[in-house]
Design a protein around this motif. Structure first.
Motif, PDB file in Angstrom:
ATOM      1  N   UNK A   3      -3.861   2.403  20.225  1.00  0.00           N
ATOM      2  CA  UNK A   3      -3.760   1.691  18.953  1.00  0.00           C
ATOM      3  C   UNK A   3      -4.961   1.932  18.041  1.00  0.00           C
ATOM      4  N   UNK A   4      -5.991   2.617  18.523  1.00  0.00           N
ATOM      5  CA  UNK A   4      -7.201   2.797  17.730  1.00  0.00           C
ATOM      6  C   UNK A   4      -6.966   3.452  16.367  1.00  0.00           C
ATOM      7  N   UNK A   5      -6.126   4.491  16.259  1.00  0.00           N
ATOM      8  CA  UNK A   5      -5.891   5.062  14.920  1.00  0.00           C
ATOM      9  C   UNK A   5      -5.260   4.050  13.953  1.00  0.00           C
ATOM     10  N   UNK A   6      -4.340   3.246  14.464  1.00  0.00           N
ATOM     11  CA  UNK A   6      -3.725   2.223  13.618  1.00  0.00           C
ATOM     12  C   UNK A   6      -4.741   1.153  13.236  1.00  0.00           C
ATOM     13  N   UNK A   7      -5.597   0.754  14.178  1.00  0.00           N
ATOM     14  CA  UNK A   7      -6.650  -0.221  13.871  1.00  0.00           C
ATOM     15  C   UNK A   7      -7.601   0.321  12.812  1.00  0.00           C
ATOM     16  N   UNK A   8      -7.886   1.617  12.878  1.00  0.00           N
ATOM     17  CA  UNK A   8      -8.765   2.237  11.879  1.00  0.00           C
ATOM     18  C   UNK A   8      -8.106   2.186  10.496  1.00  0.00           C
ATOM     19  N   UNK A   9      -6.808   2.504  10.414  1.00  0.00           N
ATOM     20  CA  UNK A   9      -6.092   2.423   9.133  1.00  0.00           C
ATOM     21  C   UNK A   9      -6.059   0.985   8.622  1.00  0.00           C
ATOM     22  N   UNK A  10      -5.847   0.036   9.535  1.00  0.00           N
ATOM     23  CA  UNK A  10      -5.829  -1.383   9.165  1.00  0.00           C
ATOM     24  C   UNK A  10      -7.181  -1.809   8.608  1.00  0.00           C
ATOM     25  N   UNK A  11      -8.245  -1.384   9.272  1.00  0.00           N
ATOM     26  CA  UNK A  11      -9.593  -1.713   8.805  1.00  0.00           C
ATOM     27  C   UNK A  11      -9.865  -1.104   7.440  1.00  0.00           C
ATOM     28  N   UNK A  12      -9.396   0.109   7.215  1.00  0.00           N
ATOM     29  CA  UNK A  12      -9.569   0.768   5.918  1.00  0.00           C
ATOM     30  C   UNK A  12      -8.841  -0.011   4.823  1.00  0.00           C
ATOM     31  N   UNK A  13      -7.625  -0.455   5.117  1.00  0.00           N
ATOM     32  CA  UNK A  13      -6.870  -1.248   4.146  1.00  0.00           C
ATOM     33  C   UNK A  13      -7.591  -2.564   3.860  1.00  0.00           C
ATOM     34  N   UNK A  14      -8.108  -3.205   4.901  1.00  0.00           N
ATOM     35  CA  UNK A  14      -8.839  -4.464   4.703  1.00  0.00           C
ATOM     36  C   UNK A  14     -10.107  -4.243   3.886  1.00  0.00           C
ATOM     37  N   UNK A  61      -3.778   3.828   0.589  1.00  0.00           N
ATOM     38  CA  UNK A  61      -2.313   3.843   0.575  1.00  0.00           C
ATOM     39  C   UNK A  61      -1.693   2.488   0.228  1.00  0.00           C
ATOM     40  N   UNK A  62      -2.446   1.654  -0.493  1.00  0.00           N
ATOM     41  CA  UNK A  62      -1.954   0.338  -0.887  1.00  0.00           C
ATOM     42  C   UNK A  62      -1.195   0.379  -2.207  1.00  0.00           C
ATOM     43  N   UNK A  63      -1.545   1.326  -3.071  1.00  0.00           N
ATOM     44  CA  UNK A  63      -0.831   1.499  -4.333  1.00  0.00           C
ATOM     45  C   UNK A  63      -0.384   2.950  -4.461  1.00  0.00           C
ATOM     46  N   UNK A  64       0.611   3.153  -5.292  1.00  0.00           N
ATOM     47  CA  UNK A  64       1.095   4.501  -5.567  1.00  0.00           C
ATOM     48  C   UNK A  64       1.169   4.687  -7.072  1.00  0.00           C
ATOM     49  N   UNK A  65       1.318   5.939  -7.484  1.00  0.00           N
ATOM     50  CA  UNK A  65       1.353   6.248  -8.913  1.00  0.00           C
ATOM     51  C   UNK A  65       2.654   6.948  -9.280  1.00  0.00           C
ATOM     52  N   UNK A  66       2.953   6.825 -10.569  1.00  0.00           N
ATOM     53  CA  UNK A  66       4.061   7.563 -11.167  1.00  0.00           C
ATOM     54  C   UNK A  66       3.575   8.000 -12.533  1.00  0.00           C
ATOM     55  N   UNK A  67       3.724   9.276 -12.824  1.00  0.00           N
ATOM     56  CA  UNK A  67       3.254   9.801 -14.095  1.00  0.00           C
ATOM     57  C   UNK A  67       4.447  10.032 -15.019  1.00  0.00           C
ATOM     58  N   UNK A  77       2.494   0.017  -3.086  1.00  0.00           N
ATOM     59  CA  UNK A  77       3.134   1.033  -2.259  1.00  0.00           C
ATOM     60  C   UNK A  77       4.205   0.443  -1.340  1.00  0.00           C
ATOM     61  N   UNK A  78       3.962  -0.749  -0.836  1.00  0.00           N
ATOM     62  CA  UNK A  78       4.895  -1.386   0.091  1.00  0.00           C
ATOM     63  C   UNK A  78       4.808  -2.894  -0.116  1.00  0.00           C
ATOM     64  N   UNK A  79       5.935  -3.565  -0.370  1.00  0.00           N
ATOM     65  CA  UNK A  79       5.884  -5.011  -0.626  1.00  0.00           C
ATOM     66  C   UNK A  79       5.310  -5.825   0.532  1.00  0.00           C
ATOM     67  N   UNK A  80       5.294  -5.268   1.723  1.00  0.00           N
ATOM     68  CA  UNK A  80       4.731  -5.994   2.866  1.00  0.00           C
ATOM     69  C   UNK A  80       3.229  -6.222   2.703  1.00  0.00           C
ATOM     70  N   UNK A  81       2.559  -5.353   1.938  1.00  0.00           N
ATOM     71  CA  UNK A  81       1.137  -5.585   1.668  1.00  0.00           C
ATOM     72  C   UNK A  81       0.950  -6.892   0.911  1.00  0.00           C
ATOM     73  N   UNK A  82       1.839  -7.166  -0.044  1.00  0.00           N
ATOM     74  CA  UNK A  82       1.736  -8.407  -0.816  1.00  0.00           C
ATOM     75  C   UNK A  82       2.111  -9.611   0.037  1.00  0.00           C
ATOM     76  N   UNK A  83       3.057  -9.444   0.940  1.00  0.00           N
ATOM     77  CA  UNK A  83       3.407 -10.528   1.867  1.00  0.00           C
ATOM     78  C   UNK A  83       2.198 -10.875   2.729  1.00  0.00           C
ATOM     79  N   UNK A  84       1.499  -9.855   3.211  1.00  0.00           N
ATOM     80  CA  UNK A  84       0.313 -10.090   4.043  1.00  0.00           C
ATOM     81  C   UNK A  84      -0.769 -10.816   3.249  1.00  0.00           C
ATOM     82  N   UNK A  85      -0.978 -10.398   1.994  1.00  0.00           N
ATOM     83  CA  UNK A  85      -1.978 -11.073   1.150  1.00  0.00           C
ATOM     84  C   UNK A  85      -1.565 -12.517   0.893  1.00  0.00           C
ATOM     85  N   UNK A  86      -0.286 -12.749   0.659  1.00  0.00           N
ATOM     86  CA  UNK A  86       0.211 -14.108   0.439  1.00  0.00           C
ATOM     87  C   UNK A  86       0.004 -14.992   1.662  1.00  0.00           C
TER      88      UNK A  86
END
Length: 148
Positions: A3-14, A61-67, A77-86
């Protein structure tokens, strides 16, 4: 499974969410895509500063762009990020209520959500008796939070 790679991504997002400005940007994007200039106007900070914050959020990878032509639009990028913040905001409110501490006093001097929406509360809900609820709680004054 390691799980370490996922924990690293989670820490980066936090880490990316560890800024009040970036949290306010995410909150402002929850209703849909926005331009950098719109976000800067809403928060009252420079376009350059907003761009730097958006770069960090995008790298995590929390937001994405459209030009569209010369205009870049940002969105969640994913509505689950906002659910987690809520969920985090809701848990913080519950803990401050249980401890009997004032939400505004605990939040410190700068409140980017208040800067974005003109109050220190979640703008998702209609006001109740002139007090806007935050994730199922109502801020009665700067010292009291009650269940809505």
């Amino acid at each position: 499974m390691d799980m370490r790679p996922l924990f690293k991504m989670h820490a980066t997002a936090c880490q990316a969410l560890s800024s009040e400005h970036r949290l306010a940007i995410m909150y402002g994007l929850k209703e849909g895509e926005r331009r950098v200039t719109d976000i800067a106007d809403d928060l009252g900070i420079s376009v350059h500063n907003v761009s730097q914050h958006l770069r960090i959020l995008r790298q995590a990878l929390l937001v994405k762009t459209r030009k569209e032509g010369q205009t870049v639009y940002y969105s969640i990028a994913n509505p689950k990020f906002m659910e987690a913040c809520g969920l985090m905001r809701q848990a913080l409110l519950e803990e401050h209520q249980a401890a009997g501490t004032a939400l505004h006093a605990a939040a410190g001097v700068f409140d980017p959500v208040a800067a974005l929406y003109g109050s220190g509360v979640d703008a998702d809900h209609d006001s109740v008796d002139g007090h806007a609820p935050i994730d199922g709680h109502t801020l009665v004054n700067s010292h009291t939070v009650v269940n809505a």
